[in-house]
Design a protein around this motif. Structure first.
Motif, PDB file in Angstrom:
ATOM      1  N   ARG A 107      13.449   0.629 -13.262  1.00 56.02           N
ATOM      2  CA  ARG A 107      12.699   1.362 -12.484  1.00 56.02           C
ATOM      3  C   ARG A 107      11.875   0.525 -11.517  1.00 56.02           C
ATOM      4  O   ARG A 107      10.983  -0.031 -12.156  1.00 56.02           O
ATOM      5  CB  ARG A 107      11.826   2.438 -13.324  1.00 56.02           C
ATOM      6  CG  ARG A 107      12.550   3.431 -14.013  1.00 56.02           C
ATOM      7  CD  ARG A 107      11.766   4.233 -14.931  1.00 56.02           C
ATOM      8  NE  ARG A 107      12.482   5.459 -15.295  1.00 56.02           N
ATOM      9  CZ  ARG A 107      13.427   5.462 -16.464  1.00 56.02           C
ATOM     10  NH1 ARG A 107      13.409   4.242 -17.403  1.00 56.02           N
ATOM     11  NH2 ARG A 107      13.862   6.415 -16.999  1.00 56.02           N
ATOM     12  N   PHE A 108      12.130   0.500 -10.288  1.00 49.55           N
ATOM     13  CA  PHE A 108      11.517  -0.296  -9.440  1.00 49.55           C
ATOM     14  C   PHE A 108      10.529   0.537  -8.423  1.00 49.55           C
ATOM     15  O   PHE A 108      10.580   1.656  -8.071  1.00 49.55           O
ATOM     16  CB  PHE A 108      12.478  -0.863  -8.499  1.00 49.55           C
ATOM     17  CG  PHE A 108      13.324  -2.033  -8.973  1.00 49.55           C
ATOM     18  CD1 PHE A 108      12.613  -3.409  -9.348  1.00 49.55           C
ATOM     19  CD2 PHE A 108      14.575  -1.778  -9.460  1.00 49.55           C
ATOM     20  CE1 PHE A 108      13.494  -4.272  -9.830  1.00 49.55           C
ATOM     21  CE2 PHE A 108      15.340  -2.924  -9.910  1.00 49.55           C
ATOM     22  CZ  PHE A 108      14.730  -4.206 -10.435  1.00 49.55           C
ATOM     23  N   ALA A 109       9.541  -0.323  -7.881  1.00 51.08           N
ATOM     24  CA  ALA A 109       8.619   0.169  -6.747  1.00 51.08           C
ATOM     25  C   ALA A 109       8.682  -1.103  -5.846  1.00 51.08           C
ATOM     26  O   ALA A 109       8.743  -2.386  -5.845  1.00 51.08           O
ATOM     27  CB  ALA A 109       7.008   0.141  -7.525  1.00 51.08           C
ATOM     28  N   SER A 110       8.889  -0.632  -4.610  1.00 47.75           N
ATOM     29  CA  SER A 110       9.484  -1.452  -3.494  1.00 47.75           C
ATOM     30  C   SER A 110       8.324  -1.247  -2.207  1.00 47.75           C
ATOM     31  O   SER A 110       7.897   0.197  -2.042  1.00 47.75           O
ATOM     32  CB  SER A 110      10.615  -1.719  -2.944  1.00 47.75           C
ATOM     33  OG  SER A 110      11.559  -1.865  -4.021  1.00 47.75           O
ATOM     34  N   GLY A 111       7.859  -2.142  -1.258  1.00 47.30           N
ATOM     35  CA  GLY A 111       7.318  -1.985  -0.105  1.00 47.30           C
ATOM     36  C   GLY A 111       6.871  -3.319   0.453  1.00 47.30           C
ATOM     37  O   GLY A 111       7.153  -4.310   0.033  1.00 47.30           O
ATOM     38  N   SER A 112       6.420  -3.000   1.736  1.00 51.13           N
ATOM     39  CA  SER A 112       6.024  -4.315   2.563  1.00 51.13           C
ATOM     40  C   SER A 112       4.383  -4.576   2.140  1.00 51.13           C
ATOM     41  O   SER A 112       3.633  -3.586   2.457  1.00 51.13           O
ATOM     42  CB  SER A 112       6.249  -3.973   3.981  1.00 51.13           C
ATOM     43  OG  SER A 112       7.670  -3.572   4.428  1.00 51.13           O
ATOM     44  N   PRO A 113       4.048  -5.556   1.820  1.00 48.91           N
ATOM     45  CA  PRO A 113       2.557  -6.080   1.613  1.00 48.91           C
ATOM     46  C   PRO A 113       1.806  -5.743   2.948  1.00 48.91           C
ATOM     47  O   PRO A 113       2.452  -6.007   3.948  1.00 48.91           O
ATOM     48  CB  PRO A 113       2.633  -7.426   1.129  1.00 48.91           C
ATOM     49  CG  PRO A 113       3.967  -7.622   0.643  1.00 48.91           C
ATOM     50  CD  PRO A 113       4.741  -6.897   1.477  1.00 48.91           C
ATOM     51  N   ALA A 146       0.825  -1.275   0.048  1.00 50.01           N
ATOM     52  CA  ALA A 146       0.108   0.014  -0.074  1.00 50.01           C
ATOM     53  C   ALA A 146       1.042   1.138   0.151  1.00 50.01           C
ATOM     54  O   ALA A 146       0.350   2.309  -0.640  1.00 50.01           O
ATOM     55  CB  ALA A 146      -0.836  -0.017   1.274  1.00 50.01           C
ATOM     56  N   THR A 147       2.195   1.175   0.396  1.00 51.46           N
ATOM     57  CA  THR A 147       2.940   2.298   0.696  1.00 51.46           C
ATOM     58  C   THR A 147       4.204   1.830  -0.174  1.00 51.46           C
ATOM     59  O   THR A 147       4.858   0.799   0.052  1.00 51.46           O
ATOM     60  CB  THR A 147       3.565   2.528   2.146  1.00 51.46           C
ATOM     61  OG1 THR A 147       2.231   3.158   2.885  1.00 51.46           O
ATOM     62  CG2 THR A 147       4.518   3.647   2.170  1.00 51.46           C
ATOM     63  N   VAL A 148       4.620   2.680  -1.113  1.00 51.07           N
ATOM     64  CA  VAL A 148       5.377   2.159  -2.147  1.00 51.07           C
ATOM     65  C   VAL A 148       6.527   3.367  -2.324  1.00 51.07           C
ATOM     66  O   VAL A 148       6.332   4.413  -2.264  1.00 51.07           O
ATOM     67  CB  VAL A 148       4.826   2.206  -3.665  1.00 51.07           C
ATOM     68  CG1 VAL A 148       5.874   1.971  -4.822  1.00 51.07           C
ATOM     69  CG2 VAL A 148       3.643   1.167  -3.530  1.00 51.07           C
ATOM     70  N   ASP A 149       7.881   2.774  -2.307  1.00 47.75           N
ATOM     71  CA  ASP A 149       9.003   3.584  -2.504  1.00 47.75           C
ATOM     72  C   ASP A 149       9.431   3.291  -4.094  1.00 47.75           C
ATOM     73  O   ASP A 149       9.377   2.337  -4.536  1.00 47.75           O
ATOM     74  CB  ASP A 149      10.141   3.068  -1.607  1.00 47.75           C
ATOM     75  CG  ASP A 149       9.884   3.369  -0.309  1.00 47.75           C
ATOM     76  OD1 ASP A 149       9.332   4.475   0.326  1.00 47.75           O
ATOM     77  OD2 ASP A 149      10.345   2.565   0.663  1.00 47.75           O
ATOM     78  N   ARG A 150       9.654   4.494  -4.700  1.00 48.26           N
ATOM     79  CA  ARG A 150      10.093   4.313  -6.329  1.00 48.26           C
ATOM     80  C   ARG A 150      11.453   4.747  -6.322  1.00 48.26           C
ATOM     81  O   ARG A 150      11.799   5.602  -5.566  1.00 48.26           O
ATOM     82  CB  ARG A 150       9.167   5.204  -6.838  1.00 48.26           C
ATOM     83  CG  ARG A 150       7.896   4.626  -7.187  1.00 48.26           C
ATOM     84  CD  ARG A 150       6.750   5.445  -8.028  1.00 48.26           C
ATOM     85  NE  ARG A 150       5.516   4.805  -8.237  1.00 48.26           N
ATOM     86  CZ  ARG A 150       4.571   4.418  -7.448  1.00 48.26           C
ATOM     87  NH1 ARG A 150       4.761   4.925  -6.324  1.00 48.26           N
ATOM     88  NH2 ARG A 150       3.289   4.035  -7.958  1.00 48.26           N
ATOM     89  N   TRP A 151      12.295   3.696  -6.967  1.00 46.91           N
ATOM     90  CA  TRP A 151      13.856   4.022  -7.125  1.00 46.91           C
ATOM     91  C   TRP A 151      14.254   3.628  -8.462  1.00 46.91           C
ATOM     92  O   TRP A 151      13.687   2.633  -9.103  1.00 46.91           O
ATOM     93  CB  TRP A 151      14.275   3.354  -5.942  1.00 46.91           C
ATOM     94  CG  TRP A 151      14.116   2.029  -5.748  1.00 46.91           C
ATOM     95  CD1 TRP A 151      13.078   1.335  -5.137  1.00 46.91           C
ATOM     96  CD2 TRP A 151      15.072   0.905  -6.037  1.00 46.91           C
ATOM     97  NE1 TRP A 151      13.240  -0.075  -5.044  1.00 46.91           N
ATOM     98  CE2 TRP A 151      14.446  -0.304  -5.498  1.00 46.91           C
ATOM     99  CE3 TRP A 151      16.407   0.927  -6.520  1.00 46.91           C
ATOM    100  CZ2 TRP A 151      15.160  -1.651  -5.801  1.00 46.91           C
ATOM    101  CZ3 TRP A 151      16.931  -0.313  -6.670  1.00 46.91           C
ATOM    102  CH2 TRP A 151      16.180  -1.561  -6.259  1.00 46.91           C
ATOM    103  N   HIS A 152      15.410   4.102  -8.646  1.00 47.13           N
ATOM    104  CA  HIS A 152      15.968   3.624  -9.958  1.00 47.13           C
ATOM    105  C   HIS A 152      17.223   2.892  -9.742  1.00 47.13           C
ATOM    106  O   HIS A 152      17.875   3.067  -8.782  1.00 47.13           O
ATOM    107  CB  HIS A 152      16.587   4.719 -11.051  1.00 47.13           C
ATOM    108  CG  HIS A 152      15.266   5.667 -11.567  1.00 47.13           C
ATOM    109  ND1 HIS A 152      13.892   5.117 -11.215  1.00 47.13           N
ATOM    110  CD2 HIS A 152      15.124   6.776 -11.881  1.00 47.13           C
ATOM    111  CE1 HIS A 152      13.161   6.291 -11.590  1.00 47.13           C
ATOM    112  NE2 HIS A 152      13.750   7.491 -12.107  1.00 47.13           N
TER     113      HIS A 152
END
Length: 245
Positions: free
Chosen positions: A235-241, A96-102
């Motif tokens: 290009r990634f999107a990461s987070g905890s489910p 639900a909360t996403v970190d976007r990083w390259h």
């Protein structure tokens, strides 16, 4: 059909992130379908509750593969997926909360770089921590973190004002981390100087490439790294489910 693959062999798959960033020793499971790969890995972070899942490839292939693999993997602590495929993840994996990083990669320094100017190797943990505490308290590398080959920095009047780490990956790629400049010393190009020195050292590894990760919203840093010859590869999107919005 979902195809389980040898964790070591998957790093030879035609994706730079798999070749240069993934540690086969930490891969618990690997699956490939079409152009997609899903990895289940042990986390690097101490105290992490669960595995780390990484998914790369075209959204349609990621969607089909992830649906088949999700029942085979215990609830992940963190999920990283190439951003275009984020909406393709099964609900159980979607943060639900996403970190976007390259994830960026360089093969050589531009001729205009001056990577050695004023840069020294730094060994004093307290000095490094003082810069990180001021400039980047949540840095992903600290003195004593596993895999660090060196810390390089710049001193001004004997005081450490800029620093960064080089982590040597299993394939000998050099990965830059925690490049930081004291708030009182910004605006002097020290981040570029340290980054260039780290990149020069990184390129001496057996893989012949240097890599790094940077948050997508940090346009200043992305511009700096582009000027040093880095290009955005993933290009990634990461987070905890299940994390709160």
């Amino acid at each position: 059909m979902t195809l389980a693959v040898d964790p070591v062999a998957v790093t030879a798959y035609d994706a730079p992130f798999l070749r240069h960033q993934v540690d086969p020793r930490r891969v618990l499971g690997a699956w490939r379908l079409g152009g997609a790969v899903v990895l289940e890995q042990q986390p690097h972070q101490p105290g992490a509750d669960g595995c780390v899942v990484t998914a790369i490839g075209p959204p349609e292939d990621v969607a089909e593969l992830a649906v088949q693999v999700a029942p085979l993997v215990a609830a992940p602590w963190r999920v990283s997926v190439e951003e275009p495929a984020l909406a393709s993840l099964p609900e159980a994996w979607r943060p639900a909360t996403v970190d976007r990083w390259h994830w960026m990669l360089a093969r050589e320094l531009p001729a205009s770089s001056d990577p050695g100017l004023g840069v020294v190797e730094v060994h004093e943990a307290a000095e490094i921590d003082a810069v990180l505490d001021d400039a980047q308290p949540t840095a992903h590398a600290r003195p004593g973190s596993p895999g660090i080959e060196c810390w390089l920095g710049v001193r001004d009047g004997g005081r450490l004002v800029a620093v960064g780490a080089l982590v040597r990956m299993p394939d000998r790629t050099g990965h830059l981390r925690a490049v930081s400049v004291l708030s009182s010393a910004r605006g002097r190009g020290l981040g570029r100087v340290v980054s260039a020195a780290l990149t020069q050292r990184a390129l001496t590894g057996g893989s012949g490439v240097a890599t790094l990760g940077v948050y997508a919203e940090n346009e200043v840093a992305i511009g700096l790294y582009r000027s040093l010859g880095y290009a955005v590869v993933h290009r990634f999107a990461s987070g905890s489910p299940g994390s709160p919005a």
